[in-house]
Design a protein around this motif. Structure first.
Motif, PDB file in Angstrom:
ATOM      1  N   UNK A 149       0.836  -1.215   0.000  1.00  0.00           N
ATOM      2  CA  UNK A 149       0.000   0.000   0.000  1.00  0.00           C
ATOM      3  C   UNK A 149       0.868   1.261   0.000  1.00  0.00           C
ATOM      4  N   UNK A 150       0.505   2.221  -0.834  1.00  0.00           N
ATOM      5  CA  UNK A 150       1.296   3.449  -0.945  1.00  0.00           C
ATOM      6  C   UNK A 150       1.316   4.229   0.369  1.00  0.00           C
ATOM      7  N   UNK A 151       0.199   4.301   1.066  1.00  0.00           N
ATOM      8  CA  UNK A 151       0.137   5.078   2.304  1.00  0.00           C
ATOM      9  C   UNK A 151       1.083   4.515   3.359  1.00  0.00           C
ATOM     10  N   UNK A 152       1.139   3.192   3.467  1.00  0.00           N
ATOM     11  CA  UNK A 152       2.020   2.570   4.457  1.00  0.00           C
ATOM     12  C   UNK A 152       3.481   2.735   4.047  1.00  0.00           C
ATOM     13  N   UNK A 153       3.774   2.629   2.758  1.00  0.00           N
ATOM     14  CA  UNK A 153       5.155   2.841   2.283  1.00  0.00           C
ATOM     15  C   UNK A 153       5.637   4.251   2.616  1.00  0.00           C
ATOM     16  N   UNK A 154       4.797   5.234   2.375  1.00  0.00           N
ATOM     17  CA  UNK A 154       5.180   6.614   2.675  1.00  0.00           C
ATOM     18  C   UNK A 154       5.384   6.813   4.178  1.00  0.00           C
ATOM     19  N   UNK A 155       4.537   6.192   4.965  1.00  0.00           N
ATOM     20  CA  UNK A 155       4.650   6.315   6.418  1.00  0.00           C
ATOM     21  C   UNK A 155       5.951   5.710   6.921  1.00  0.00           C
ATOM     22  N   UNK A 187      -8.005  -3.450  -1.525  1.00  0.00           N
ATOM     23  CA  UNK A 187      -9.360  -2.932  -1.677  1.00  0.00           C
ATOM     24  C   UNK A 187      -9.344  -1.787  -2.676  1.00  0.00           C
ATOM     25  N   UNK A 188     -10.489  -1.468  -3.196  1.00  0.00           N
ATOM     26  CA  UNK A 188     -10.580  -0.497  -4.289  1.00  0.00           C
ATOM     27  C   UNK A 188     -10.201   0.910  -3.851  1.00  0.00           C
ATOM     28  N   UNK A 189     -10.343   1.220  -2.574  1.00  0.00           N
ATOM     29  CA  UNK A 189     -10.079   2.577  -2.096  1.00  0.00           C
ATOM     30  C   UNK A 189      -8.614   2.795  -1.690  1.00  0.00           C
ATOM     31  N   UNK A 190      -7.764   1.801  -1.892  1.00  0.00           N
ATOM     32  CA  UNK A 190      -6.380   1.892  -1.436  1.00  0.00           C
ATOM     33  C   UNK A 190      -5.435   1.749  -2.624  1.00  0.00           C
ATOM     34  N   UNK A 191      -4.582   2.773  -2.829  1.00  0.00           N
ATOM     35  CA  UNK A 191      -3.583   2.697  -3.892  1.00  0.00           C
ATOM     36  C   UNK A 191      -2.457   1.779  -3.439  1.00  0.00           C
ATOM     37  N   UNK A 192      -2.072   0.854  -4.293  1.00  0.00           N
ATOM     38  CA  UNK A 192      -1.042  -0.116  -3.922  1.00  0.00           C
ATOM     39  C   UNK A 192      -0.234  -0.470  -5.155  1.00  0.00           C
ATOM     40  N   UNK A 193       0.897  -1.123  -4.920  1.00  0.00           N
ATOM     41  CA  UNK A 193       1.757  -1.557  -6.013  1.00  0.00           C
ATOM     42  C   UNK A 193       2.994  -0.701  -6.119  1.00  0.00           C
ATOM     43  N   UNK A 194       4.152  -1.326  -5.904  1.00  0.00           N
ATOM     44  CA  UNK A 194       5.415  -0.598  -5.974  1.00  0.00           C
ATOM     45  C   UNK A 194       6.165  -1.063  -7.211  1.00  0.00           C
TER      46      UNK A 194
END
Length: 525
Positions: A149-155, A187-194
């Protein structure tokens, strides 16, 4: 693990961008886009630096390419200028991102790798006297980079880098992957993929696994929660009862519940032996039932903290059956290459022999597989397939040298060579000159040897140059040293001047030069 601030001034330094470009160009100097960029290198780097100062750099769209390495993988490609920009941002911050990694983390780290990991695991098994490595658990994260997840990666990155400008520029590479086929969000509301294929990816992946490893060392806080600990104690006892199959297991159960409770508590106090390579995790323990509980804890941690899932193909087995580390099967006494690698090598050599290719051609075509096998105990395999290449040993060279030169010490040629292209000399001309001055030698004698094993294309033996020398920079200027080389350029230089007058009258230095194509070769300077 403190957060690092004040990286902006280091990143804005022009020297950082020159060093970043050298790093980005490693093994890519012959590519057309690299050659075009280097034709006007100074101006291009200055424009790149100005775009960083104004924060106006726009990451290009990822070009997705599918590669098939056992399974289909999506590789994200960017133009060369994007790679330089990424290296420039990470050049001062790379050490900060590497700090949280444990010592036994081996992926994409300087001085590490799969070869070092295999040797360290074998050494640990050999040195274990208390039985702490009787069993191992092999785990990996399912679709690790594709579901990050992009949000967790940034965190996670923000925990180590506190400079807001650097973070914003790095996050551009993450945001550009949103909405592409790279990601498989939970889930559809979460941007993911590195994106795989950029330098930033393994750094973030290592960070996620490193913080999970630190929590694993604390047993995920189970010891601080008595209710949870009692629940898993009951689960542990039940597992020991239902999985008992051998007389040793039966004898352990006969000691009673009190003994199993004490053993459960002791398991938390045993040394923690965890090895990681990217998303691959290897845990060694004396108790198989306890490893099954650890598997459950890791799965719960990944799903709650990172929104990731554990690959259901995890494996727990006795260590004596062999530990399947990346690329190798590791035992306590030796290391073997994995079956597919060995089969590919044997198949390629068999095809080459049918086509009538020479050994040199086959060795060159299969250099990657041969190099991989040479880090394992594969001397017999290489001999059987006819790829054995015996070279002149140090003992043979020294025996011949001592008959001609008295009181000489052997010094490998690598310690004499001055490399003006080394990264530490890029922006430090004074250090480069001092290194060149310290490696000047005075040749006092030389002779040639013919190899008994290495042959030229026409079947004649290859030539080895052995030379005796003294160093002007050494404390004892009378001490003689002997070195040897098979470099055709150095041998030709001596053969053209048999008495080596210029080399003896003026102390030369053996250094690297570069060809038009960027290949290094040795010369007398």
């Amino acid at each position: 693990m403190k957060c690092v601030y004040n990286l902006y001034s280091q990143t804005a330094d022009p020297a950082t961008w020159f060093a970043a470009e050298e790093k980005a160009a490693t093994h890519k100097r012959s590519r057309p886009d690299v050659i075009r960029f280097r034709r006007n290198k100074r101006q291009n780097l200055e424009e790149l630096r100005r775009s960083f100062l104004s924060q106006s750099f726009e990451v290009h769209d990822y070009r997705i390419e599918t590669i098939f390495d056992k399974k289909a993988r999506l590789l994200a490609k960017l133009p060369y200028i994007d790679h330089i920009y990424q290296w420039g941002l990470l050049y001062p911050a790379e050490k900060a991102l590497d700090v949280p990694n444990v010592e036994t983390s081996y992926a994409c780290r300087y001085g590490k790798g799969i070869h070092v990991m295999a040797r360290d695991i074998m050494r640990m098994i050999q040195e274990d006297q208390a039985g702490d490595t009787d069993y191992y658990g092999s785990f990996d994260i399912k679709s690790f980079y594709a579901t990050m997840p992009h949000a967790i990666c940034k965190k996670v990155v923000a925990r180590k880098i506190g400079d807001r400008i650097i973070l914003d520029e790095l996050f551009k590479f993450i945001d550009k992957a949103a909405g592409t086929e790279i990601g498989k969000p939970c889930n559809e509301n979460e941007a993911a993929g590195f994106p795989l294929g950029i330098k930033f990816s393994p750094a973030v992946g290592n960070l996620l696994v490193a913080y999970m490893t630190h929590d694993l060392y604390k047993w995920f806080g189970i010891l601080e929660n008595p209710t949870l600990k009692n629940y898993y104690l009951q689960r542990y006892i039940e597992h020991k009862i239902f999985s008992a199959r051998t007389p040793a297991d039966a004898a352990e159960l006969e000691k009673g519940i009190a003994y199993l409770s004490e053993r459960f508590d002791e398991n938390f106090r045993r040394p923690k032996k965890v090895f990681t390579y990217s998303d691959n995790i290897y845990i060694f323990h004396r108790d198989k039932a306890f490893l099954h509980l650890i598997t459950e804890w890791i799965g719960l941690y990944l799903s709650t903290e990172y929104h990731l899932s554990l690959n259901p193909k995890w494996h727990i087995a006795p260590t004596y059956t062999g530990v399947p580390s990346p690329g190798y099967i590791v035992f306590g006494s030796h290391i073997r290459p994995k079956g597919p690698i060995k089969h590919d090598l044997c198949r390629n050599i068999a095809k080459g022999k049918k086509l009538g290719l020479s050994q040199k051609t086959m060795r060159k075509a299969n250099s990657g597989l041969l190099g991989h096998c040479k880090h394992a105990n594969c001397k017999n395999l290489i001999r059987k397939i006819g790829m054995e290449k015996e070279t002149m040993t140090v003992g043979q060279v020294l025996e011949a040298a001592r008959t001609r030169f008295d009181n000489c010490k052997a010094i490998p040629l690598e310690r004499l060579v001055h490399d003006p292209f080394a990264p530490r000399f890029l922006d430090n001309a004074q250090a480069r000159e001092e290194d060149e001055r310290s490696k000047r030698i005075r040749i006092v004698g030389h002779f040639f040897m013919h190899s008994k094993y290495d042959k030229n294309e026409d079947g004649t033996p290859k030539t080895c140059l052995v030379f005796c020398w003294t160093s002007e920079a050494a404390a004892n200027k009378e001490q003689r040293y002997v070195s040897w080389t098979g470099s055709e350029i150095l041998i030709d230089r001596i053969e053209r001047d048999p008495w080596a007058k210029m080399l003896t009258e003026y102390p030369p230095v053996i250094k690297y030069e570069k060809s038009v194509r960027g290949k290094k070769y040795l010369v007398f300077g």
